[in-house]
Motif scaffolding. Sequence first.
Motif, PDB file in Angstrom:
ATOM      1  N   ARG A 454       0.835  -1.198   0.000  1.00  9.86           N
ATOM      2  CA  ARG A 454       0.000   0.000   0.000  1.00  9.86           C
ATOM      3  C   ARG A 454       0.872   1.252   0.000  1.00  9.86           C
ATOM      4  O   ARG A 454       0.462   2.309  -0.459  1.00  9.86           O
ATOM      5  CB  ARG A 454      -0.917  -0.029   1.231  1.00  9.86           C
ATOM      6  CG  ARG A 454      -2.027   0.999   1.206  1.00  9.86           C
ATOM      7  CD  ARG A 454      -3.069   0.669   2.268  1.00  9.86           C
ATOM      8  NE  ARG A 454      -3.697  -0.605   2.017  1.00  9.86           N
ATOM      9  CZ  ARG A 454      -4.687  -0.808   1.153  1.00  9.86           C
ATOM     10  NH1 ARG A 454      -5.166   0.202   0.453  1.00  9.86           N
ATOM     11  NH2 ARG A 454      -5.204  -2.005   0.983  1.00  9.86           N
ATOM     12  N   GLY A 455       2.128   1.109   0.482  1.00 11.83           N
ATOM     13  CA  GLY A 455       3.031   2.244   0.531  1.00 11.83           C
ATOM     14  C   GLY A 455       3.715   2.547  -0.783  1.00 11.83           C
ATOM     15  O   GLY A 455       4.158   3.683  -1.005  1.00 11.83           O
ATOM     16  N   PHE A 456       3.826   1.557  -1.672  1.00 14.47           N
ATOM     17  CA  PHE A 456       4.505   1.812  -2.950  1.00 14.47           C
ATOM     18  C   PHE A 456       3.668   1.448  -4.161  1.00 14.47           C
ATOM     19  O   PHE A 456       4.083   1.679  -5.311  1.00 14.47           O
ATOM     20  CB  PHE A 456       5.871   1.119  -3.002  1.00 14.47           C
ATOM     21  CG  PHE A 456       5.843  -0.387  -2.856  1.00 14.47           C
ATOM     22  CD1 PHE A 456       5.715  -1.221  -3.957  1.00 14.47           C
ATOM     23  CD2 PHE A 456       5.969  -0.973  -1.605  1.00 14.47           C
ATOM     24  CE1 PHE A 456       5.704  -2.601  -3.827  1.00 14.47           C
ATOM     25  CE2 PHE A 456       5.974  -2.363  -1.463  1.00 14.47           C
ATOM     26  CZ  PHE A 456       5.831  -3.176  -2.577  1.00 14.47           C
ATOM     27  N   GLY A 457       2.477   0.909  -3.934  1.00 16.26           N
ATOM     28  CA  GLY A 457       1.547   0.658  -5.034  1.00 16.26           C
ATOM     29  C   GLY A 457       2.074  -0.325  -6.055  1.00 16.26           C
ATOM     30  O   GLY A 457       2.871  -1.209  -5.752  1.00 16.26           O
ATOM     31  N   PHE A 458       1.619  -0.144  -7.285  1.00 21.14           N
ATOM     32  CA  PHE A 458       2.004  -1.053  -8.367  1.00 21.14           C
ATOM     33  C   PHE A 458       3.292  -0.544  -9.028  1.00 21.14           C
ATOM     34  O   PHE A 458       3.312  -0.196 -10.209  1.00 21.14           O
ATOM     35  CB  PHE A 458       0.874  -1.178  -9.376  1.00 21.14           C
ATOM     36  CG  PHE A 458      -0.363  -1.819  -8.809  1.00 21.14           C
ATOM     37  CD1 PHE A 458      -0.394  -3.171  -8.533  1.00 21.14           C
ATOM     38  CD2 PHE A 458      -1.496  -1.061  -8.541  1.00 21.14           C
ATOM     39  CE1 PHE A 458      -1.530  -3.769  -8.006  1.00 21.14           C
ATOM     40  CE2 PHE A 458      -2.641  -1.645  -8.015  1.00 21.14           C
ATOM     41  CZ  PHE A 458      -2.650  -3.000  -7.746  1.00 21.14           C
ATOM     42  N   SER A 459       4.346  -0.502  -8.238  1.00 22.33           N
ATOM     43  CA  SER A 459       5.636  -0.044  -8.741  1.00 22.33           C
ATOM     44  C   SER A 459       6.719  -0.978  -8.218  1.00 22.33           C
ATOM     45  O   SER A 459       6.431  -1.951  -7.529  1.00 22.33           O
ATOM     46  CB  SER A 459       5.907   1.399  -8.296  1.00 22.33           C
ATOM     47  OG  SER A 459       6.044   1.468  -6.884  1.00 22.33           O
ATOM     48  N   ARG A 460       7.956  -0.658  -8.532  1.00 24.40           N
ATOM     49  CA  ARG A 460       9.063  -1.506  -8.098  1.00 24.40           C
ATOM     50  C   ARG A 460       9.169  -1.481  -6.576  1.00 24.40           C
ATOM     51  O   ARG A 460       9.176  -0.413  -5.969  1.00 24.40           O
ATOM     52  CB  ARG A 460      10.367  -1.008  -8.717  1.00 24.40           C
ATOM     53  CG  ARG A 460      11.470  -2.037  -8.704  1.00 24.40           C
ATOM     54  CD  ARG A 460      12.740  -1.491  -9.322  1.00 24.40           C
ATOM     55  NE  ARG A 460      13.564  -0.822  -8.314  1.00 24.40           N
ATOM     56  CZ  ARG A 460      14.848  -0.547  -8.471  1.00 24.40           C
ATOM     57  NH1 ARG A 460      15.451  -0.846  -9.613  1.00 24.40           N
ATOM     58  NH2 ARG A 460      15.527   0.047  -7.521  1.00 24.40           N
TER      59      ARG A 460
END
Length: 796
Positions: A454-460
């Motif tokens: 939830r802190g970095f979402g759909f990213s690396r």
Amino acid sequence: MERAQAVVIGGGITGASVAYHLARSGWRDTVLLEKDELTSGSTCHAAGLVTQFNPSPTMMRFRSYSIELYQEIGVFETVGSLRFASSRNQLMELQRGVSRARGIGLEVELVSAAEAARLMPVISQDSLYGAVWVPGDGHLDPHTATHALAAAARELGAQILTHRRVTGIELSEAGAVKAVDTTAGRIEAEVVVVAGGIWGPQLAAMAGAFVVSTPVDHQHAALLAVPGHEMPHDMPCFRDPDNLVYGKAEAGGMVLGGYEANPMARWIDGVPWDHAGTSLPPDQARFEPLLAGAARRFPFAHEAGIVKLVCHPDAMTPDAGPLVGPVPGVHGLYMAAGLSLNGFGGAGGIGRAIAQLVTGGESELDLYPYRPWRFGPVHRDFAYVAELAREAYKYYYYLRYPLDSDEWGRPKRTSALHTRMQDLGAVFGVKHGWERPDYFDPARPWRRAGADQRGFGFSRPPYFDLLAEEHRAFRERVGIIDMSSFGKVEITGPGALPLLERVAGNLVDRPLGSVVYTQLLEKDGGIAADVTVTRIAPDHFRLVTGAGYVNSDLGWLRMQVRDGDPAVDLRESSDELSVIGMWGPRTREVLERVTRDDVSEAGFPFMHARTIRIAGFPVFAQRVTYVGELGWELYVEPTAAGQVWDRLLDAGVAFGIRPGGYRVLDSLRMEKGYRYYGADMGLLDNPYEAGLGFCVQQAKWNFLRNAIQRRLRTLVIGGEEYLPVYGGEAVLSDGRVVGRLRSCAYGFTVKKNLAYSYLPSELQPGAQVAVEVFGQMIPAAVTHDAVLTKRAQLAS
């Protein structure tokens, strides 16, 4: 005395469906028993919405068939459904969901906020980023639908007996179903299907069976129509996951339900038999956040009066999957319970699947994820199971990212090496109750992972570079990992070898100390498990499987024992042995520093096992690998595990040893083409299709052929930059969907995004395809199973 071919316990929609499908399959002497009136459990309080949209291929097909069935009996209103994205990340989740739906054959459409408002003019477009439109969805009246299905079952010859509570299930001396005892007498039957909803565990316990579900409160309300904002009866159903609500139009107003962030479990150790159709006292304070969520999408909802707020418990399993199928150890007992909010959506398909199992011995769908026996001894703790059920309910709508970990009910199981892992900076995930390092962050204190994504979402992921370091240790030097959570089963007795030889794809009858990698196969060659089997003594074998699969595999093996087989004992031993995995090109050098035993290539060949001593402690060493590098699995008594770990870590300092977690294993195994059960193979796949034909002993399975129509292939997606692919995404060739992604990982050695997918046989290495990633078509190349070969490693 009464007799029946089959007795179905439970008069809700699932029981009615099972009775109908058994009767339609020719089992007309089927009796359905209900302790009160039909629909007196969760069924009578359901809202009646049915959508096909689901990431599970099996559940999607259950739901699609259910809609067909309800249309056939004239109880379904096809009005379509909209699933809103009220945040950017939810839009991305819907894009991912659309791709996954297409990958399993369901055509859905992602529409703009403006198009969603055209389809449902009463909504506000504030914070609306788009929606999924499923035109074939709709709703029904639960009471009408259940009674219509029961009437159809009666017309086919089934009996429906109400106000007749089951008080016991009688077994024969052989442990098979013999009869059902009721408040109105005994009914002889050799098949019993438990479709008793929240009473499922208690009914199964009457036959000595253990199944798991917990009642969790669910609330919904009928809202009055607001003048000027009346909702037409043919308005689409809606779901707004960000706002945690769903609903449908009714009498100009709406039926509104939702999923609370802190739900309440009740009756965790048994449901009162006298509970029936009466709703429980509602909790307005718990419902207020859902009303507020609805008002964000329907601003006039603030003005709507509540006709009635209904609270009722639904059966939730720890993983939110239903309990569907036979019960090991009790021949003739089947479960169709624990629906976990899949009641009307799943009931039609579940009823058909149960009928197929009862009358033909197998289902056309992969029921593995829903096996009633998949839970184990750790789930006998009612309070722990209730926490898992509550968390599963919480995330039924609330966005759960694919890399997140469960948080509630922890810690439950820890290995003997747990404090060592803490001291090394472990970030713990959880599997089947086990606390296991996902990865290590040596610069920070240990912690338990949770909703981290939830802190970095759909990213690396921010820990990407830490994984790269762990990967390099295993690939270039030596890595070490606590694998104590491995599922372990001891198989002993004169019947051990005959049983294993009958069900294993590979040859098991090998010399003592042999380790065999094999799949356990159904009669048709479908893969039931992916395991190693070690021969410890002539009549003693140890089967090793994944932490989450051990109870499923153990139950399946028990079901393969036939009458007249030589005696065989099957016993789980997962907690009895700690396991340390150590792999990498320098592993032998580390091991030679702590043991006087011969661990040379000639002295300790690949796929062999024997006891060695490390610093004086006996260790059962197996030379196997899951990462494609030299190494061993080391099985040791838990009391000595810490000592052995310390010696190995100390000896490995000179060789750059580094601890690793479970997250890096996918990267390592996929570069070498290794498979993972559940994601990469299952009951609907045979070993040749899975690229595991080398594990098939042709003399035993001569009907299996390597002439196949589809095969699991390795894909390289995009370029060297990390891509957020998680599994399930649609794979297209010439604009046509030809498969879906299975396992996915970033290969740190080859610097490529890797994935597996079953593709038509003509799409061989060298072919070009595309993968739908968040609405974009990303080029992908079909390559050989192993993108990293030993020759390539040596060359680099």
